[in-house]
Design an enzyme around this catalytic site. Structure first.
Site, PDB file in Angstrom:
ATOM      1  N   ALA A 129       0.813  -1.218   0.000  1.00 60.09           N
ATOM      2  CA  ALA A 129       0.000   0.000   0.000  1.00 60.09           C
ATOM      3  C   ALA A 129       0.844   1.265   0.000  1.00 60.09           C
ATOM      4  O   ALA A 129       0.305   2.367  -0.015  1.00 60.09           O
ATOM      5  CB  ALA A 129      -0.942   0.010   1.199  1.00 60.09           C
ATOM      6  N   ASP A 153      20.607   3.959  -6.895  1.00 58.39           N
ATOM      7  CA  ASP A 153      21.868   4.707  -6.861  1.00 58.39           C
ATOM      8  C   ASP A 153      22.614   4.571  -8.188  1.00 58.39           C
ATOM      9  O   ASP A 153      23.175   5.540  -8.705  1.00 58.39           O
ATOM     10  CB  ASP A 153      22.736   4.199  -5.715  1.00 58.39           C
ATOM     11  CG  ASP A 153      22.002   4.225  -4.393  1.00 58.39           C
ATOM     12  OD1 ASP A 153      21.709   5.323  -3.888  1.00 58.39           O
ATOM     13  OD2 ASP A 153      21.694   3.136  -3.875  1.00 58.39           O
ATOM     14  N   HIS A 186      23.377   1.455   0.469  1.00 63.91           N
ATOM     15  CA  HIS A 186      22.445   2.511   0.081  1.00 63.91           C
ATOM     16  C   HIS A 186      22.410   3.519   1.225  1.00 63.91           C
ATOM     17  O   HIS A 186      21.471   3.586   2.013  1.00 63.91           O
ATOM     18  CB  HIS A 186      21.059   1.922  -0.180  1.00 63.91           C
ATOM     19  CG  HIS A 186      20.039   2.945  -0.575  1.00 63.91           C
ATOM     20  ND1 HIS A 186      20.151   3.712  -1.706  1.00 63.91           N
ATOM     21  CD2 HIS A 186      18.890   3.338   0.022  1.00 63.91           C
ATOM     22  CE1 HIS A 186      19.116   4.532  -1.796  1.00 63.91           C
ATOM     23  NE2 HIS A 186      18.334   4.329  -0.748  1.00 63.91           N
TER      24      HIS A 186
END
Length: 328
Positions: free
Chosen positions: A13, A162, A190
């Site tokens: 969601a 990235d 990350h």
């Protein structure tokens, strides 16, 4: 028509998933000849919202969409899954992040441990699992540790956002076509310790150090790539990147399934085998090539001590976090 394959998405969601779902349903992941069944996983509190998304998917009349299931039970959602995108239920906005980083990481760790157990029990033995939520390398290891019956090669972590940022930045700086840029690397995590590396990159077959100034390539560009996510958040007034993250997830999975293009590689978080001095047993962003559904770390790259130190700095961050949460 082929038999449908089962694609499961957790945190379905959220904003990233909302972009991802409609792209997958339209054939952007597996092509216009492959029917798919979507299995959507959310927390009980967000099931009503997820039912609304399922309605929209049905109303979209996607020819390839063979079915949509909604669940708050990972064992049900991951049953027989062929491809899995693990987004958990991350906060879409930094403004709502009231917990400390460690508390959020502990909560995510519990979620990904549970997901790993469910995947271990019920997913296809050839499943491809992409972990997207940060801390992505820790979460990927959490899944792997809790899925001992799955080959570790079934699990990878997203570095493609990235990588795509670095790829696009380089093309823009050089005034070149995106298709002409090859061999960009983003090593590591990350996070702000990642190391965008243009040393081996080419544009139209020409090494970029013959086209662009050295200071920009090896200093300025690093900060631009590292800070791009924060720039997006600032521009959105606190919202994280969603559309580009969903596109990156599809790019990652497509390369994994169909192979990287000839003469190129991509950046992917995979379980380290000790290559380039990265500790074995942690997930880390490496340059990889994919072929026939198999991913291999690119070997034999010449890396000077200064660049290797930057790469190892990112590995140290991941390693410390893994130790903190007793994963090593």
């Amino acid at each position: 028509m082929k038999n449908s394959v089962r694609v499961a998405i957790s945190g379905a969601a959220g904003r990233i998933a909302n972009n991802l779902l409609f792209s997958i349903a339209s054939g952007q992941l597996l092509g216009d000849q492959q029917p798919i069944s979507l299995s959507l996983l959310e927390t009980p509190a967000r099931l009503s919202m997820l039912n609304g998304i399922a309605m929209e998917l049905h109303d979209g009349v996607f020819p390839l969409l063979a079915g949509v299931e909604v669940s708050d039970d990972p064992w049900q959602a991951f049953e027989g899954a062929d491809y899995v995108f693990l987004i958990s239920s991350p906060l879409d906005s930094l403004a709502t992040a009231s917990k400390t980083a460690d508390a959020r990481m502990e909560q995510h760790g519990n979620t990904f441990a549970l997901h790993g157990k469910a995947l271990n029990d019920v997913a296809s033995r050839d499943v491809k699992i992409l972990v997207i939520s940060n801390p992505v390398m820790i979460n990927a290891l959490m899944v792997q540790r809790n899925a001992p019956d799955l080959n570790s090669s079934c699990i990878s972590a997203l570095m493609r956002l990235d990588h795509n940022r670095a790829h696009a930045l380089l093309a823009h700086k050089a005034g070149a076509s995106l298709a002409d840029v090859r061999k960009v690397i983003v090593w590591g995590n990350h996070s702000s310790t990642q190391y965008p590396d243009f040393y081996h990159a080419t544009i139209g077959g020409v090494r970029v150090d013959a086209l662009l100034e050295n200071d920009w390539l090896h200093q300025v560009s690093i900060g631009l790539v590292r800070q791009r996510g924060y720039a997006v958040i600032d521009a959105y007034g606190g919202l994280r990147a969603a559309s580009s993250a969903a596109k990156a997830a599809i790019d990652h999975m497509r390369d994994w399934i169909f192979g990287t293009r000839d003469g190129d590689w991509t950046s992917m978080g995979v379980l380290s085998d000790g290559s380039y001095g990265i500790p074995s047993g942690i997930f880390f962003g490496f340059p990889v090539v994919a072929d026939g559904g198999q991913v291999n770390i690119v070997q034999g790259l010449q890396i000077c001590p200064e660049r290797l130190e930057k790469i190892h700095h990112s590995a140290d961050e991941i390693y410390r976090r893994c130790q903190q949460f007793n994963l090593l």
